[in-house]
Design a protein around this motif. Structure first.
Motif, short mmCIF file in Angstrom:
data_model
loop_
_atom_site.label_atom_id
_atom_site.label_comp_id
_atom_site.label_asym_id
_atom_site.label_seq_id
_atom_site.Cartn_x
_atom_site.Cartn_y
_atom_site.Cartn_z
N LEU A 235 0.75 -1.25 0.14
CA LEU A 235 0.14 -0.13 0.17
C LEU A 235 0.84 1.28 -0.11
O LEU A 235 0.48 2.44 -0.74
N LEU A 236 1.98 1.21 0.85
CA LEU A 236 3.00 2.41 0.66
C LEU A 236 3.52 2.61 -0.62
O LEU A 236 3.67 3.82 -1.10
N GLY A 237 3.78 1.58 -1.19
CA GLY A 237 4.51 1.97 -2.67
C GLY A 237 3.43 2.34 -3.46
O GLY A 237 3.75 3.50 -4.21
N HIS A 238 2.26 1.90 -3.46
CA HIS A 238 1.17 2.43 -4.31
C HIS A 238 0.86 3.87 -4.00
O HIS A 238 0.68 4.82 -4.77
N ALA A 239 0.59 4.14 -2.63
CA ALA A 239 0.43 5.63 -2.20
C ALA A 239 1.44 6.66 -2.36
O ALA A 239 1.16 7.86 -2.55
N GLY A 240 2.53 5.98 -2.41
CA GLY A 240 3.70 6.87 -2.53
C GLY A 240 4.03 7.34 -3.82
O GLY A 240 5.13 8.29 -3.75
N GLY A 241 3.63 6.70 -4.94
CA GLY A 241 3.84 7.39 -6.10
C GLY A 241 4.25 6.37 -7.09
O GLY A 241 4.32 6.43 -8.35
N ASP A 242 4.09 4.94 -6.87
CA ASP A 242 4.50 3.79 -7.76
C ASP A 242 3.17 3.76 -8.77
O ASP A 242 3.56 3.37 -9.77
N ALA A 243 2.11 4.08 -8.29
CA ALA A 243 0.87 4.14 -9.23
C ALA A 243 0.92 5.46 -10.03
O ALA A 243 1.09 6.49 -9.43
N ALA A 244 0.58 5.25 -11.23
CA ALA A 244 0.49 6.55 -12.27
C ALA A 244 -0.96 7.16 -11.87
O ALA A 244 -0.93 8.59 -12.18
N ARG A 245 -1.95 6.50 -11.66
CA ARG A 245 -3.24 7.20 -11.44
C ARG A 245 -3.44 7.70 -10.21
O ARG A 245 -3.30 6.98 -9.25
N PRO A 246 -3.94 8.87 -10.09
CA PRO A 246 -3.89 9.65 -8.66
C PRO A 246 -5.13 8.72 -7.95
O PRO A 246 -4.96 8.68 -6.80
N ALA A 247 -6.14 8.11 -8.75
CA ALA A 247 -7.10 7.24 -7.89
C ALA A 247 -6.83 6.28 -7.24
O ALA A 247 -6.95 5.86 -6.28
#
Length: 599
Positions: A545-557
């Motif tokens: 979750l930290l990885g996705h919340a911290g910017g690994d995910a390209a989509r803001p949602a």
């Protein structure tokens, strides 16, 4: 003077327009617009050399003048200067690449005219040489032009003529010997084409004419154009399709197929024919036929839906024309040609790419009831052909569920119920599409969600997601998101069915960000269940979750959903906080808590 010239041109006073433009040029010799306007006027009165001269002067004033190159191409084409015409059109593309569509059409016209000229030169050599083919076609056309003969005389002559047309040269000989006009002026031929009732002899004549047209028009764009330019032909083709005589319908379908198989032929059909919902309806009615007519009609429709103009024409009268017939075909699914029905459903699905058509279908309660009826009958066991129809109708329903309206809300419970029943189907495509329909139908109705949860949808989705189907995952996790958003029972069942959230954790590692975002959202919605947060101790959930919340995910949602889940996780089970601190994620947690409060 330019405006006066334009006004004269609009009135049809071409000579007056030329005078005004010429007077203007006496005052302003470098006025590009006056040259191109006068060139257009010269084209109107077939003064092609003068038009070329004005275009060249316009290009001296402005070498990037698109209109000058366009008119120059037209003038050269009229003079049969084919290389120069092509070159002029291609210059347009160099100046403005956005003109690609127009240039493509113009160059195609040049190529057609050049081919026509070469074909006619070859045909003329055949005539001069006195070949058998040339003499036969000339003689047969001469006899067919004789008025007052018996209908069998014309039938036999047309049959012989069709047999004599073996290739491009014979097709050209037919055209250059006025074959279209001779047949068009023949009273017996006109009568058999237009008759409401036909004797057996008239049917034979009608079939013979259709066979001849196929021979004359096969792979011959110029002949195809001339045939549809005949008013009687253009008006009668839809009538011949709906006449009810098998032989006539079969040959009419074969003729139309010659057009629909090529881009140029389709454009001719759309340009010359009333390809409105009525013709869509006529062709779709062949689904009721058990022979090859059904397949031929569906192939034509599959070709025509590539044309935007056809879609626009279908949109106008769809609700009063083809839609009632389509609904009837769905309801009577087991009594029609199943292969053709499957194709027809796919065609309607493709037409749904047009928002106007999709909205009309999605608002039709009868259409939805027809789809549900077809799905209901599949539950009693079905043949492979019927399964193709089921798969196609599920695809159509997925397209229709891109809309949101009262009809969908009213029928959401029935739609989701049919799809739940299909989840035990042996065909994986049907199961995947049923889940897809569920994922789009459930948001329309809270009652549908409640019924689906009572029907065991959570356990079933977890089962499918465990299997790891790449196509199923996006629909399955979205369905779980919808159910757990509003149903406490769904949340509790998911926590119980997905031990230690093994399935959701695996989805958080997916390469598909939509899957990741929905998995994070689903997890956050279930963390209010007692013990849910505790069951995740010792897992990789904080890291993911930290990885996705911290910017690994390209989509803001996706970042937002992961941050919300992270905040709710630490709120539900504070023992996750040390791991978060160890990963230097407290700043992200603070941000996440803002999301939690706002949500």
């Amino acid at each position: 003077l330019k405006e006066e010239g334009n006004e004269a041109f609009r009135r049809g006073d071409v000579a007056g327009a030329i005078r005004r433009y010429s007077e203007g040029l006496q005052q302003l010799r470098d006025k590009q617009e006056l040259y191109t306007n006068r060139a257009q006027a010269y084209l109107k009165i077939q003064e092609y050399e003068k038009a070329i001269g004005d275009c060249e002067w316009a290009l001296k004033c402005n070498e990037k003048c698109i209109k000058a190159y366009f008119l120059l191409g037209k003038a050269h084409l009229a003079l049969k200067h084919y290389p120069e015409s092509r070159q002029s059109y291609e210059k347009m593309l160099q100046v403005d690449p956005r003109q690609e569509g127009l240039v493509k059409a113009c160059v195609a016209e040049v190529n057609l005219e050049e081919k026509k000229m070469k074909d006619e030169e070859r045909a003329q050599k055949e005539v001069q040489a006195g070949t058998v083919a040339a003499l036969t076609i000339q003689e047969l056309l001469q006899r067919l032009g004789t008025p007052g003969q018996d209908i069998l005389f014309y039938t036999g002559g047309i049959r012989l003529l069709a047999a004599a047309v073996k290739g491009c040269t014979e097709q050209t000989l037919f055209r250059t010997n006025n074959g279209f006009s001779i047949l068009g002026d023949n009273g017996a031929v006109r009568g058999c084409l237009c008759a409401e009732r036909r004797s057996p002899a008239a049917v034979e004549l009608c079939v013979s004419v259709l066979v001849l047209w196929q021979a004359v028009c096969a792979a011959n764009e110029e002949n195809q154009r001339l045939l549809l330019a005949q008013p009687a032909v253009s008006a009668q083709l839809p009538e011949l399709l709906s006449c009810g005589v098998l032989e006539i319908q079969r040959e009419t379908l074969a003729l139309i197929s010659l057009y629909s198989e090529s881009e140029s032929g389709r454009k001719l059909l759309v340009k010359h024919q009333d390809l409105s919902s009525r013709w869509l309806q006529i062709l779709m009615a062949f689904v009721k036929c058990s022979d090859a007519r059904a397949g031929s009609a569906m192939n034509i429709l599959c070709d025509l839906i590539a044309e935007e103009r056809f879609k626009a024409q279908c949109r106008v009268l769809l609700s009063t024309g083809a839609l009632p017939l389509f609904t009837q075909l769905l309801v009577c699914g087991r009594q029609v040609n199943l292969a053709a029905l499957s194709c027809a459903i796919g065609i309607m699905g493709s037409l749904c790419a047009d928002p106007g058509i999709r909205a009309q279908l999605a608002e039709s309660r009868d259409c939805w009831q027809g789809c549900l009826k077809l799905l209901e009958e599949s539950l009693d066991g079905s043949t492979p052909s019927y399964q193709e129809c089921v798969s196609a109708v599920l695809g159509l329903m997925m397209n229709l569920l891109l809309e949101s309206n009262g009809t969908i809300q009213d029928l959401a419970v029935a739609i989701s119920g049919r799809c739940l029943a299909l989840l035990s189907h042996q065909d994986g495509r049907i199961v995947t599409r049923a889940i897809g329909v569920l994922s789009r139908a459930l948001p329309a109705s809270c009652s549908a969600v409640e019924e689906a949860v009572r029907g065991g949808v959570v356990k079933k989705m977890i089962k499918f997601l465990k299997a790891g189907g790449q196509l199923t995952a996006p629909y399955g996790i979205k369905t779980l998101c919808i159910c757990t958003r509003s149903s406490r029972q769904a949340q509790e069942e998911l926590v119980k069915a997905d031990k230690r959230f093994a399935v959701l954790l695996s989805l958080l590692e997916s390469q598909d960000e939509l899957v990741v975002g929905n998995a994070a959202l689903c997890l956050s919605q279930c963390l209010g269940v007692p013990g849910a947060g505790t069951s995740l101790l010792g897992s990789r959930v904080v890291l993911l979750l930290l990885g996705h919340a911290g910017g690994d995910a390209a989509r803001p949602a996706v970042q937002r959903n992961a941050a919300i889940a992270l905040g709710k996780l630490c709120a539900a089970e504070p023992r996750h906080i040390p791991q978060l601190r160890k990963l230097n994620g407290l700043a992200i947690l603070n941000s996440a808590m803002k999301h939690v409060h706002s949500s």
